[in-house]
Design an enzyme around this catalytic site. Structure first.
Site, short mmCIF file in Angstrom:
data_model
loop_
_atom_site.label_atom_id
_atom_site.label_comp_id
_atom_site.label_asym_id
_atom_site.label_seq_id
_atom_site.Cartn_x
_atom_site.Cartn_y
_atom_site.Cartn_z
N ASP A 104 -23.96 4.44 0.83
CA ASP A 104 -25.22 3.78 1.23
C ASP A 104 -26.17 4.88 1.71
O ASP A 104 -25.86 6.07 1.56
CB ASP A 104 -24.92 2.75 2.34
CG ASP A 104 -25.90 1.57 2.32
OD1 ASP A 104 -27.12 1.84 2.19
OD2 ASP A 104 -25.46 0.42 2.43
N ILE A 105 -27.28 4.50 2.30
CA ILE A 105 -28.20 5.54 2.80
C ILE A 105 -27.54 6.24 3.99
O ILE A 105 -26.66 5.67 4.66
CB ILE A 105 -29.57 4.94 3.19
CG1 ILE A 105 -29.43 3.88 4.28
CG2 ILE A 105 -30.27 4.38 1.97
CD1 ILE A 105 -30.78 3.40 4.83
N THR A 128 -11.14 6.94 -10.91
CA THR A 128 -10.27 7.17 -12.07
C THR A 128 -10.41 6.07 -13.12
O THR A 128 -9.99 6.24 -14.26
CB THR A 128 -8.79 7.28 -11.64
OG1 THR A 128 -8.48 6.17 -10.80
CG2 THR A 128 -8.51 8.56 -10.91
N GLN A 166 -0.38 2.11 -13.50
CA GLN A 166 -0.78 3.52 -13.38
C GLN A 166 -0.44 4.25 -14.67
O GLN A 166 0.68 4.16 -15.17
CB GLN A 166 -0.05 4.20 -12.20
CG GLN A 166 -0.35 3.59 -10.84
CD GLN A 166 -1.67 4.08 -10.25
OE1 GLN A 166 -2.49 4.67 -10.95
NE2 GLN A 166 -1.89 3.79 -8.98
N ASP A 203 -1.43 -3.42 0.34
CA ASP A 203 -2.13 -4.18 -0.70
C ASP A 203 -1.62 -5.62 -0.70
O ASP A 203 -0.97 -6.07 -1.66
CB ASP A 203 -1.92 -3.52 -2.08
CG ASP A 203 -2.64 -2.18 -2.17
OD1 ASP A 203 -3.70 -2.02 -1.53
OD2 ASP A 203 -2.14 -1.27 -2.87
N GLY A 222 2.58 3.08 -3.17
CA GLY A 222 2.64 1.64 -2.94
C GLY A 222 3.87 1.00 -3.54
O GLY A 222 4.95 0.98 -2.94
N ARG A 223 3.71 0.45 -4.75
CA ARG A 223 4.74 -0.42 -5.31
C ARG A 223 6.15 0.16 -5.38
O ARG A 223 7.11 -0.58 -5.18
CB ARG A 223 4.27 -0.96 -6.66
CG ARG A 223 3.18 -2.02 -6.47
CD ARG A 223 2.39 -2.28 -7.71
NE ARG A 223 1.50 -1.16 -8.02
CZ ARG A 223 0.69 -1.13 -9.06
NH1 ARG A 223 0.65 -2.15 -9.91
NH2 ARG A 223 -0.09 -0.09 -9.26
N ASP A 282 -9.62 2.59 3.66
CA ASP A 282 -10.10 2.93 2.31
C ASP A 282 -11.18 1.94 1.89
O ASP A 282 -10.92 1.03 1.10
CB ASP A 282 -8.91 2.92 1.34
CG ASP A 282 -9.29 3.43 -0.03
OD1 ASP A 282 -10.35 4.08 -0.17
OD2 ASP A 282 -8.52 3.18 -0.98
O1 C5P Z 1 1.23 0.63 -5.97
P1 C5P Z 1 0.58 1.97 -6.22
O2 C5P Z 1 1.45 3.15 -5.78
O3 C5P Z 1 0.05 2.14 -7.62
O4 C5P Z 1 -0.67 1.95 -5.21
C1 C5P Z 1 -1.61 2.98 -5.19
C2 C5P Z 1 -2.69 2.69 -4.20
O5 C5P Z 1 -3.68 3.72 -4.32
C3 C5P Z 1 -3.44 1.37 -4.40
O6 C5P Z 1 -3.85 0.91 -3.11
C4 C5P Z 1 -4.63 1.76 -5.25
O7 C5P Z 1 -5.74 0.94 -5.05
C5 C5P Z 1 -4.93 3.16 -4.73
N1 C5P Z 1 -5.62 4.04 -5.68
C6 C5P Z 1 -5.11 4.35 -6.94
N2 C5P Z 1 -5.79 5.17 -7.80
C7 C5P Z 1 -6.96 5.69 -7.42
C8 C5P Z 1 -7.48 5.41 -6.17
C9 C5P Z 1 -6.77 4.58 -5.31
O8 C5P Z 1 -4.03 3.90 -7.29
N3 C5P Z 1 -7.58 6.50 -8.24
#
Ligand code: C5P
Length: 233
Positions: free
Chosen positions: A63-64, A114, A186, A9, A206-207, A58
């Site tokens: 789309d069609i 979500t 989150q 990201d 991610g983070r 991702d």
């Molecule tokens: O930094 P973090 O662990 O929150 O990153 C989660 C990753 O998963 C991000 O790239 C975010 O866009 C993706 N994601 C999410 N929740 C979802 C779908 C995708 O956090 N429902």
């Protein structure tokens, strides 16, 4: 097997590869989302694959059927390992996508974003939403029956989805936070160990890794927690 997918990201290829270099050989699976793909393009996927990494592209196709099938074929040729499509594109779109994939590419259905509230879903579908979870399960089954390989889902719902879809259908879960880690934006989070115990195959983290003072050490700690949880499943 490494189950951790690290999302890139970041807004540039340089920053992405700096992170890949910092994480080293232990981390072999990366998620490329809209931002990086739009900025860098398919070379981002090719270069990661050249470096021996697996890529979760991702870009949530919707789309069609013919248009989605053509994009899936291109993603297969690029060497992506996972690609997202929207289940709400319908069974024919998902079937077309499944027929167009080749090589190692596996398709993941996004069921209900979500970020959507029941009120928004109600406005989109023009019906009362009694249970978001029921719609998630219904769309996951629709994906499985159309030949899709798995779903992206909250780890809090992974065990319930596993009951619906049975074994062999991939469940990939974001929203993972090791105990004590900053949740950021989150809201509904699960620890890596609980996600695996709930039936997740891959965890998008991610983070907690990318923003750590030592990302490689954070990755190792998460991997250890996952290995301990694998003993229980
Ligand atoms: O930094 P973090 O662990 O929150 O990153 C989660 C990753 O998963 C991000 O790239 C975010 O866009 C993706 N994601 C999410 N929740 C979802 C779908 C995708 O956090 N429902």
């Amino acid at each position: 097997m490494n189950r951790v997918i690290v999302p890139l990201d970041v807004p540039s290829a340089n920053e992405a590869f700096a992170l890949v270099d910092r994480l080293g050989d232990q981390s072999d699976f990366y998620k490329v989302g809209f931002e990086l793909y739009t900025r860098v393009g398919p070379d981002m996927v090719r270069e990661l694959v050249n470096r021996g990494k697996r890529v979760f592209l991702d870009i949530k196709l919707h789309d069609i059927p013919n248009t989605v099938a053509r994009a899936v074929a291109v993603a297969s040729d690029l060497g992506a390992g996972l690609l997202t499509i929207h289940a709400s594109g319908g069974p024919r779109m998902m079937e077309a996508a499944a027929s167009a994939r080749s090589g190692d590419l596996k398709l993941l259905a996004v069921t209900v974003l979500t970020s959507l509230t029941p009120d928004e879903m109600s406005a989109v579908w023009d019906r009362e939403i009694r249970s978001v979870r029921d719609d998630v399960g219904r769309l996951a089954l629709m994906g499985r029956d159309a030949g899709v390989d798995g779903v992206v889902a909250s780890a809090l719902e992974a065990s319930w989805i596993r009951q619906q879809v049975g074994p062999g259908f991939l469940i990939v879960t974001p929203g993972i936070r090791p105990a004590g880690a900053d949740r950021g934006d989150q809201k509904r989070v699960t620890t890596p160990g609980d996600a695996v115990r709930n039936g997740a195959d891959y965890l998008v983290i991610g983070r907690p890794i990318t923003q750590a003072d030592d990302p490689a050490a954070a990755f190792s700690a998460v991997s250890r927690e996952i290995q301990e949880a694998e003993v229980d499943v």
